[in-house]
Design a protein around this motif. Structure first.
Motif, PDB file in Angstrom:
ATOM      1  N   SER A   1      15.318  -2.753  -1.696  1.00 63.24           N
ATOM      2  CA  SER A   1      13.871  -2.948  -1.718  1.00 63.24           C
ATOM      3  C   SER A   1      13.160  -1.712  -2.269  1.00 63.24           C
ATOM      4  O   SER A   1      12.237  -1.816  -3.099  1.00 63.24           O
ATOM      5  CB  SER A   1      13.376  -3.261  -0.310  1.00 63.24           C
ATOM      6  N   GLU A   2      13.594  -0.532  -1.820  1.00 64.96           N
ATOM      7  CA  GLU A   2      13.004   0.709  -2.334  1.00 64.96           C
ATOM      8  C   GLU A   2      13.312   0.883  -3.819  1.00 64.96           C
ATOM      9  O   GLU A   2      12.476   1.374  -4.585  1.00 64.96           O
ATOM     10  CB  GLU A   2      13.538   1.911  -1.554  1.00 64.96           C
TER      11      GLU A   2
ATOM     12  N   ARG B   1      10.873  -1.153  -5.810  1.00 65.11           N
ATOM     13  CA  ARG B   1       9.550  -0.527  -5.820  1.00 65.11           C
ATOM     14  C   ARG B   1       9.530   0.737  -6.674  1.00 65.11           C
ATOM     15  O   ARG B   1       8.485   1.125  -7.208  1.00 65.11           O
ATOM     16  CB  ARG B   1       9.112  -0.219  -4.391  1.00 65.11           C
ATOM     17  N   ALA B   2      10.698   1.371  -6.813  1.00 64.78           N
ATOM     18  CA  ALA B   2      10.788   2.572  -7.654  1.00 64.78           C
ATOM     19  C   ALA B   2      11.033   2.227  -9.115  1.00 64.78           C
ATOM     20  O   ALA B   2      11.062   3.128  -9.958  1.00 64.78           O
ATOM     21  CB  ALA B   2      11.914   3.466  -7.147  1.00 64.78           C
ATOM     22  N   GLY B   3      11.225   0.947  -9.434  1.00 72.52           N
ATOM     23  CA  GLY B   3      11.497   0.536 -10.802  1.00 72.52           C
ATOM     24  C   GLY B   3      12.938   0.727 -11.227  1.00 72.52           C
ATOM     25  O   GLY B   3      13.249   0.672 -12.420  1.00 72.52           O
TER      26      GLY B   3
ATOM     27  N   ASN C   1       0.777   0.543  -1.560  1.00 71.59           N
ATOM     28  CA  ASN C   1       1.111   0.446  -2.987  1.00 71.59           C
ATOM     29  C   ASN C   1      -0.027   0.887  -3.903  1.00 71.59           C
ATOM     30  O   ASN C   1       0.103   0.830  -5.129  1.00 71.59           O
ATOM     31  CB  ASN C   1       1.516  -0.988  -3.333  1.00 71.59           C
TER      32      ASN C   1
ATOM     33  N   PRO D   1       5.460   5.175  -0.538  1.00 75.10           N
ATOM     34  CA  PRO D   1       4.618   4.704  -1.640  1.00 75.10           C
ATOM     35  C   PRO D   1       5.400   4.716  -2.960  1.00 75.10           C
ATOM     36  O   PRO D   1       6.207   5.620  -3.208  1.00 75.10           O
ATOM     37  CB  PRO D   1       3.484   5.732  -1.681  1.00 75.10           C
ATOM     38  N   PRO D   2       5.175   3.731  -3.832  1.00 72.74           N
ATOM     39  CA  PRO D   2       5.892   3.698  -5.115  1.00 72.74           C
ATOM     40  C   PRO D   2       5.761   4.979  -5.920  1.00 72.74           C
ATOM     41  O   PRO D   2       6.724   5.413  -6.571  1.00 72.74           O
ATOM     42  CB  PRO D   2       5.244   2.510  -5.831  1.00 72.74           C
ATOM     43  N   LYS D   3       4.592   5.615  -5.868  1.00 63.66           N
ATOM     44  CA  LYS D   3       4.428   6.825  -6.685  1.00 63.66           C
ATOM     45  C   LYS D   3       5.284   7.980  -6.155  1.00 63.66           C
ATOM     46  O   LYS D   3       5.626   8.889  -6.915  1.00 63.66           O
ATOM     47  CB  LYS D   3       2.954   7.235  -6.763  1.00 63.66           C
TER      48      LYS D   3
ATOM     49  N   LEU E   1       8.362   7.294  -4.607  1.00 69.31           N
ATOM     50  CA  LEU E   1       9.709   6.834  -4.959  1.00 69.31           C
ATOM     51  C   LEU E   1      10.027   7.121  -6.427  1.00 69.31           C
ATOM     52  O   LEU E   1      11.165   7.470  -6.765  1.00 69.31           O
ATOM     53  CB  LEU E   1       9.842   5.343  -4.675  1.00 69.31           C
ATOM     54  N   LYS E   2       9.036   6.987  -7.280  1.00 71.01           N
ATOM     55  CA  LYS E   2       9.267   7.198  -8.713  1.00 71.01           C
ATOM     56  C   LYS E   2       9.534   8.665  -9.048  1.00 71.01           C
ATOM     57  O   LYS E   2      10.022   8.976 -10.137  1.00 71.01           O
ATOM     58  CB  LYS E   2       8.070   6.677  -9.514  1.00 71.01           C
TER      59      LYS E   2
ATOM     60  N   THR F   1      13.259  10.030  -1.585  1.00 71.37           N
ATOM     61  CA  THR F   1      13.703   8.868  -0.810  1.00 71.37           C
ATOM     62  C   THR F   1      13.416   8.993   0.686  1.00 71.37           C
ATOM     63  O   THR F   1      13.704   8.070   1.436  1.00 71.37           O
ATOM     64  CB  THR F   1      15.216   8.647  -1.003  1.00 71.37           C
TER      65      THR F   1
END
Length: 585
Positions: A174-175, A178-180, A428, A462-464, A466-467, A471
């Motif tokens: 799932s993470e 969200r991280a692409g 998000n 938050p995705p930003k 994770l990107k 982690t």
């Protein structure tokens, strides 16, 4: 022909229903005989209940009907009469708002069924996270001879050459989405590999942890915890348990003889050694609260687990799954290691009639990459860290073996979510004012606040963040998290926000200090300001769920205790015994 064993040392409890020639005895026997039962089954044999949490809506337990039949074989062989009955089955994966809300309901169902039914002893068939503690809570309150058979783990998952752990990889995948780093289509493709056989989670999640706790407490036969659900030896375990419960009735070997303070201390240290779920804290506190003489506190968890190395290399703390654990020798190997290190009460009694040391002293470790030598432990200080401070005067917990070492001492700015809906609405948002140094704070998710204390404490990042390749962040809440989850997550903060605990008045921008080694959780504001905030707090203004107007939800809201004492109902604490009520006919 009447079967009356000369060796039974006393009148069996079931004979209060079936013994003699009174109108009431004939009434009870005649109705049972409409199932085609020979008369001698009701005239002197011990009646063994099989308390079954089987349900097709409880996937972890959906194979327990087969195990019940195997238990019956053993009971009949030993001269008993098995009778199967259902109780409420709180499913971890299908029940809303959360299965934890219904653990106490299941425990009530079990207790009243055991006390009110015509049985001399009981086999407890459990599988998923809440059924094991619920059945043991009910059994402890009644104190009839009782023994656990667990449904146990599903087979290993595999996806594109990777070993997949149920639950643990759900969070990871799932993470990654969200991280692409993973597509939604790949996530759906991985779904089929996560749960590919009957059974519960194949990681050291809460189901595996609680099966291990039942064995470490001495309430299940040695080796019960790790045998996969579909392995033929699981059926053998059920068969042997059926034989054993008949002898336990003869010996009058009861939960109060087994679930002693020494047994609970063994279980706490075992939990540390296996990297067990934080949920075990709540469940063992609740189970101890149902016993005759055991007093167990959060401080016991910290005292007993602090210096125990985590030697089981299983997800979410390590890399293997329950299949490998079983092949390596299972929980008896871990318990033996504790005994060799002087960390086990060796003379604690088990359902076998012998001591826990007798059960494990001759076992061998067949894979030292799965069950590690102490010098190669995942962490030398495992267990559950109990944190206190002005943010958690009643205590909070953290699982060191699943946390990031560099975050175990941390100071950061609070980013506050008032409840789970607020979190979902904002997490998000690319404009959310947060970075990896912040501390995520989630309120109103405790026993009363959610209600039921859902497993939402391991908030996704938050995705930003994770990107960036980050982690893990420090996260604090009054919620629980799945035993399959991981991260530097502070849980069970007590008193909970919905009860007006200090967590309720944390504000965005407050600085929070976490010091796991020092066991400290501190909100860095002047004490006068903290007290002023608490003085103006009210449940109505806080965003906490309002009191339900009726039904079980209202009962739960009104009578549930805090996580620091096990989140049982206040009126269920204690031991009520197995006395038969007045005859109604």
């Amino acid at each position: 022909m009447t079967f009356i064993p000369a060796s039974w040392p006393r009148r069996l409890r079931s004979q209060e229903w079936f013994g003699g020639s009174s109108k009431d005895a004939i009434y009870h026997r005649s109705w049972m005989k409409n199932q085609g039962l020979p008369a001698d089954l009701l005239d002197g044999r011990p009646v063994i209940g099989i308390c079954n949490t089987w349900s097709e809506l409880t996937p972890c337990n959906a194979h327990l009907r087969d195990l019940a039949e195997r238990v019956k074989f053993g009971v009949y062989e030993a001269g008993g009469f098995p009778v199967e009955f259902p109780v409420f089955s709180p499913s971890e994966s299908t029940l809303r708002p959360t299965a934890m809300m219904y653990r106490n309901l299941c425990a009530m169902d079990v207790e009243e069924a055991l006390r009110g039914k015509c049985i001399d002893g009981v086999v407890l068939l459990a599988g998923c996270d809440k059924t094991t503690p619920a059945l043991l809570m009910g059994a402890a309150s009644v104190d009839l001879p009782a023994i656990v058979v667990s449904g146990r783990p599903m087979l290993n998952g595999h996806f594109r050459g990777e070993r997949v752990g149920s639950g643990t990889h759900l969070w990871k995948f799932s993470e990654a989405v969200r991280a692409g780093e993973m597509t939604a289509e790949e996530f759906v493709e991985a779904e089929a590999s996560m749960s590919r056989s009957p059974g519960s989670c194949n990681t050291m999640g809460t189901a595996s942890t609680m099966a291990s706790m039942a064995e470490a407490l001495g309430m299940a036969l040695s080796g019960n915890a790790a045998i996969p659900a579909v392995d033929s030896r699981r059926r053998v375990m059920a068969h042997l348990t059926g034989r054993r419960i008949v002898q336990m009735v003869k010996d009058d070997l009861k939960p109060s003889d087994i679930m002693t303070k020494a047994a609970f201390e063994n279980a706490i240290r075992t939990n540390a050694a296996i990297g067990g779920s934080t949920n075990a804290v709540i469940h063992l506190l609740a189970m101890a609260g149902r016993t005759k003489d055991v007093t167990l506190t959060l401080d016991d968890w910290d005292r007993l687990g602090r210096d125990v190395p985590t030697i089981l290399n299983l997800m979410p703390s390590g890399k293997y799954l329950m299949e490998e654990f079983f092949y390596a020798g299972g929980l008896p190997v871990v318990i033996k290691r504790l005994g060799e290190a002087g960390l086990l009460h060796r003379d604690a009694l088990t359902v076998s009639g012998g001591t826990i040391w007798d059960e494990v002293k001759d076992v061998r470790n067949w894979n030292e990459d799965v069950i590690l030598p102490v010098e190669k432990a995942l962490t030398q200080s495992g267990g559950i860290a109990v944190l206190r401070g002005n943010l958690a005067p009643g205590g909070a917990v953290l699982k060191p073996s699943a946390a990031t070492a560099t975050l175990m001492q941390h100071r950061g700015r609070a980013v506050v979510f008032e409840d789970i809906d607020d979190y979902k609405a904002r997490i998000n948002d690319p404009d959310l004012d947060i970075d990896e140094t912040c501390v995520m704070v989630l309120k109103n998710c405790g026993p009363r606040g959610y209600p039921g204390m859902a497993e939402v404490g391991n908030m996704g990042l938050p995705p930003k963040i994770l990107k960036k390749g980050i982690t893990d962040m420090v996260r604090i809440s009054d919620a629980r998290m799945s035993g399959t989850a991981f991260g530097t997550v502070v849980l069970h903060t007590s008193p909970e926000a919905a009860m007006g605990g200090p967590l309720a008045v944390v504000q965005n921008g407050d600085m929070i200090e976490l010091d796991v080694a020092g066991r400290r959780l501190h909100l860095d504001i002047p004490d006068a300001e903290l007290q002023a905030r608490l003085a103006t707090w009210s449940a109505e203004k806080s965003g906490a769920n309002p009191r339900p107007a009726s039904g079980y939800a209202m009962l739960y809201h009104d009578r549930v205790m805090g996580a620091d004492t096990g989140a049982d109902f206040d009126f269920l604490v204690g031991h009520r015994g197995n006395a038969v009520g007045k005859e109604a006919h």
